[in-house]
Design an enzyme around this catalytic site. Structure first.
Site, PDB file in Angstrom:
ATOM      1  N   GLU A 231       0.885  -1.179   0.000  1.00  0.00           N
ATOM      2  CA  GLU A 231       0.000   0.000   0.000  1.00  0.00           C
ATOM      3  C   GLU A 231       0.915   1.217   0.000  1.00  0.00           C
ATOM      4  OE1 GLU A 231      -3.097  -0.101  -0.340  1.00  0.00           O
ATOM      5  OE2 GLU A 231      -3.857  -1.980   0.486  1.00  0.00           O
ATOM      6  N   CYS A 265      -2.627   9.098   2.471  1.00  0.00           N
ATOM      7  CA  CYS A 265      -2.335   8.544   1.135  1.00  0.00           C
ATOM      8  C   CYS A 265      -3.477   8.806   0.175  1.00  0.00           C
ATOM      9  CB  CYS A 265      -2.039   7.057   1.242  1.00  0.00           C
ATOM     10  SG  CYS A 265      -3.298   6.129   2.117  1.00  0.00           S
TER      11      CYS A 265
HETATM   12  P1  NAP Z   1       8.292   5.162   4.593  1.00  0.00           P
HETATM   13  O1  NAP Z   1       9.455   6.020   4.816  1.00  0.00           O
HETATM   14  O2  NAP Z   1       8.314   4.250   3.431  1.00  0.00           O
HETATM   15  O3  NAP Z   1       8.081   4.336   5.937  1.00  0.00           O
HETATM   16  C1  NAP Z   1       7.085   3.369   6.057  1.00  0.00           C
HETATM   17  C2  NAP Z   1       7.637   2.181   6.817  1.00  0.00           C
HETATM   18  O4  NAP Z   1       8.628   1.538   6.020  1.00  0.00           O
HETATM   19  C3  NAP Z   1       8.338   2.561   8.120  1.00  0.00           C
HETATM   20  O5  NAP Z   1       8.119   1.548   9.056  1.00  0.00           O
HETATM   21  C4  NAP Z   1       9.793   2.606   7.703  1.00  0.00           C
HETATM   22  O6  NAP Z   1      10.660   2.405   8.792  1.00  0.00           O
HETATM   23  C5  NAP Z   1       9.852   1.459   6.741  1.00  0.00           C
HETATM   24  N1  NAP Z   1      10.930   1.531   5.767  1.00  0.00           N
HETATM   25  C6  NAP Z   1      11.464   2.625   5.182  1.00  0.00           C
HETATM   26  N2  NAP Z   1      12.411   2.255   4.287  1.00  0.00           N
HETATM   27  C7  NAP Z   1      12.469   0.915   4.318  1.00  0.00           C
HETATM   28  C8  NAP Z   1      13.250  -0.051   3.631  1.00  0.00           C
HETATM   29  N3  NAP Z   1      14.163   0.294   2.725  1.00  0.00           N
HETATM   30  N4  NAP Z   1      13.060  -1.363   3.912  1.00  0.00           N
HETATM   31  C9  NAP Z   1      12.151  -1.738   4.814  1.00  0.00           C
HETATM   32  N5  NAP Z   1      11.375  -0.867   5.515  1.00  0.00           N
HETATM   33  C10 NAP Z   1      11.529   0.441   5.254  1.00  0.00           C
HETATM   34  O7  NAP Z   1       6.956   5.977   4.434  1.00  0.00           O
HETATM   35  P2  NAP Z   1       6.456   7.189   5.345  1.00  0.00           P
HETATM   36  O8  NAP Z   1       7.129   8.412   4.917  1.00  0.00           O
HETATM   37  O9  NAP Z   1       6.517   6.803   6.770  1.00  0.00           O
HETATM   38  O10 NAP Z   1       4.915   7.208   4.931  1.00  0.00           O
HETATM   39  C11 NAP Z   1       4.449   8.036   3.938  1.00  0.00           C
HETATM   40  C12 NAP Z   1       4.149   7.270   2.662  1.00  0.00           C
HETATM   41  O11 NAP Z   1       3.254   6.193   2.947  1.00  0.00           O
HETATM   42  C13 NAP Z   1       3.435   8.150   1.685  1.00  0.00           C
HETATM   43  O12 NAP Z   1       3.922   7.907   0.395  1.00  0.00           O
HETATM   44  C14 NAP Z   1       1.986   7.694   1.812  1.00  0.00           C
HETATM   45  O13 NAP Z   1       1.192   7.979   0.696  1.00  0.00           O
HETATM   46  C15 NAP Z   1       2.170   6.239   2.031  1.00  0.00           C
HETATM   47  N6  NAP Z   1       0.963   5.635   2.624  1.00  0.00           N
HETATM   48  C16 NAP Z   1       0.217   4.786   1.874  1.00  0.00           C
HETATM   49  C17 NAP Z   1      -0.944   4.249   2.378  1.00  0.00           C
HETATM   50  C18 NAP Z   1      -1.802   3.318   1.579  1.00  0.00           C
HETATM   51  O14 NAP Z   1      -2.709   2.728   2.147  1.00  0.00           O
HETATM   52  N7  NAP Z   1      -1.575   3.157   0.294  1.00  0.00           N
HETATM   53  C19 NAP Z   1      -1.337   4.594   3.672  1.00  0.00           C
HETATM   54  C20 NAP Z   1      -0.544   5.456   4.409  1.00  0.00           C
HETATM   55  C21 NAP Z   1       0.612   5.976   3.877  1.00  0.00           C
HETATM   56  P3  NAP Z   1      11.479   3.641   9.440  1.00  0.00           P
HETATM   57  O15 NAP Z   1      10.465   4.565  10.009  1.00  0.00           O
HETATM   58  O16 NAP Z   1      12.308   2.986  10.466  1.00  0.00           O
HETATM   59  O17 NAP Z   1      12.260   4.243   8.312  1.00  0.00           O
END
Ligand code: NAP
Length: 458
Positions: A231, A265
């Site tokens: 997602e 999102c």
């Molecule tokens: P993010 O940086 O990708 O972080 C999300 C999760 O992934 C965190 O637990 C993060 O851990 C982990 N993570 C980051 N890099 C990783 C890697 N290389 N390998 C494994 N895990 C990793 O995203 P965010 O900035 O927190 O969230 C915002 C994004 O999420 C936006 O693009 C938003 O649109 C999207 N989102 C989508 C939905 C949906 O339902 N489609 C819902 C909500 C949000 P750390 O915090 O330790 O880095």
């Protein structure tokens, strides 16, 4: 950034946590796998009782959990309370519906030479959930409630800035009665995720977050031949046609764009408006956005709190600056305020062109871009001119236009004349770079099930 609670309204670090050691991670996976062996044969009635007990406890804890979320990631207290309520409904929904959603699917046996034949949904095993901070309770619950009801067990790697919410969730399900190992929080960095995914005891993974993180998790799971649901981000279009009820459309536009301080999102991010109603819509939209109260998220009058992280504010500001430097017009907002906390004002930008980053990148903050179009073809073209395909929103009472949007918008969901949202009863998920797989509804609960074919002869 380490694993820590940092109040986004003040920038103050309130509590830091050490990432789990390799030995602790190993023990946690071991508990999950051992626990699953007995959990997988529990019946729906038992799991449902634990789920309902967890829901009741969450209702009791509601005020404290809401405050915790506000402190960890800055959403308004009002929004945090609404999130808790939504989670309670999801826990109860899956407690009630799971058995029916996962019922055996009989087929006409004779035609396949059997006396009895059917497909049966079975749990896959320990599943790693990598989750974002924006809805720290909801994102986890919308996966965990169906997953646990399907008899999977959950390992949660939550975002590094919401560790206390992550620990609360483990505590909640334990107090609800779920046996040891059914729901565990791993306080680990994103760098530690790969070794968990490669562990043979981990059956599958789900990630909600950015495209970058999703790609990494999917690549590792692809290599390991493990199922994933992703997602990811979205840049949802919000199309307004001349027949739309403009008052309702403006109301939904503002709510959608600024909900969760602009960090949702499925928020409408690009507002694509027919030229006949462009001026009326944009004037009303901008004046409503300008009038929003920005401030302390604990204050009940606040409508927009701070962004969750300092980096998030840097990124949204860079996106706006890039657009303005390349000729976009700032209709309101667009300036980082002085003072503590990571506040950013509700902002509307017009005149976005394809060379500007905002044309194709996700604006994860309270920033809206408005586009003027002269017909439905142009509206659909701009709506689809994005690598993302999560939600979409169209406002029109013309049946032929509703049909076009339903058919031609490239998105996981199309909402017409109502704000895009997520519901337990409806599948939720994206297409294109917004990911794949579905959450919620029958489709969501079946994602992490092995569909086993049963054939019984005479
Ligand atoms: P993010 O940086 O990708 O972080 C999300 C999760 O992934 C965190 O637990 C993060 O851990 C982990 N993570 C980051 N890099 C990783 C890697 N290389 N390998 C494994 N895990 C990793 O995203 P965010 O900035 O927190 O969230 C915002 C994004 O999420 C936006 O693009 C938003 O649109 C999207 N989102 C989508 C939905 C949906 O339902 N489609 C819902 C909500 C949000 P750390 O915090 O330790 O880095």
């Amino acid at each position: 950034m380490g694993i820590a609670t940092v109040n986004p309204a003040t920038g103050e670090t309130l509590q830091s946590f050490r990432p789990a050691t390799d030995a602790a991670v190993e023990a946690t996976i071991g508990r999950a796998y051992d626990g699953w062996k007995s959990y997988r044969v529990t019946d729906f009635a038992q799991r449902s009782a634990w789920m309902r007990a967890s829901s009741d406890l969450l209702a009791v804890d509601s005020a404290d959990v809401a405050r915790l979320m506000t402190t960890e990631m800055g959403k308004t207290l009002k929004a945090a309370r609404a999130e808790v309520d939504k989670c309670i409904r999801a826990l109860n929904y899956f407690a009630e519906q799971a058995e029916q959603l996962l019922a055996d699917e009989p087929v006409e046996a004779k035609s396949v030479g059997a006396v009895r034949a059917y497909a049966r949904y079975e749990a896959m095993g320990p599943t790693l959930a990598v989750m974002p901070w924006n809805f720290p309770l909801w994102q986890v619950i919308r996966f965990a409630a169906p997953a646990l009801m399907a008899a999977n067990v959950v390992l949660l790697k939550h975002a590094s800035n919401v560790p206390q919410t992550a620990l609360y969730l483990e505590d909640l399900f334990r107090r609800g009665g779920f046996p040891d190992g059914c729901f565990q929080t791993l306080l680990i960095t994103s760098g530690q995720v790969e070794s968990v995914l490669r562990d043979p005891r981990i059956a599958a993974a789900t990630l909600t977050g950015s495209e970058l993180a999703g790609r990494s998790v999917a690549a590792i799971c692809g290599d390991e031949v493990k199922r994933t649901v992703l997602e990811l981000g979205g840049s949802d279009p919000f199309v307004v046609m001349p027949s739309a009820d403009l008052d309702r459309a403006v109301e939904a536009a503002v709510t959608s764009r600024i909900q969760n301080n602009g960090q949702t999102c499925i928020a409408a991010k690009r507002f694509i408006v027919h030229t006949d109603v462009y001026d009326a819509f944009t004037d009303a939209f901008v004046s409503r956005m300008r009038a929003l109260r920005v401030g302390d998220p604990l204050d009940s009058h606040t409508q927009v709190g701070p962004l969750a992280t300092e980096q998030g504010r840097v990124e949204i500001d860079e996106l706006v600056t890039d657009a303005v430097e390349r000729g976009a017009q700032l209709l309101c907002g667009g300036r980082v305020p002085d003072g503590p906390g990571w506040f950013y004002p509700p902002t509307v930008v017009a005149g976005i062109t394809p060379e500007m980053r905002m044309y194709s990148e996700e604006a994860f903050g309270p920033v809206a871009s408005v586009y003027r179009v002269s017909n439905i073809d142009e509206a659909i073209e701009i709506a689809n001119a994005t690598p993302f395909g999560l939600g979409s929103n169209a406002w029109t009472t013309a049946a032929s236009e509703q049909k076009r949007f339903t058919r031609d918008l490239e998105a996981g969901q199309v909402f017409i004349n109502g704000m895009t949202g997520s519901y337990n009863e409806l599948p939720f998920g994206g297409t294109k770079r917004s990911g794949y797989g579905r959450e919620l509804s029958a489709h969501g609960i079946r994602e992490f099930c092995n569909l086993k074919t049963i054939w019984v002869g005479a």
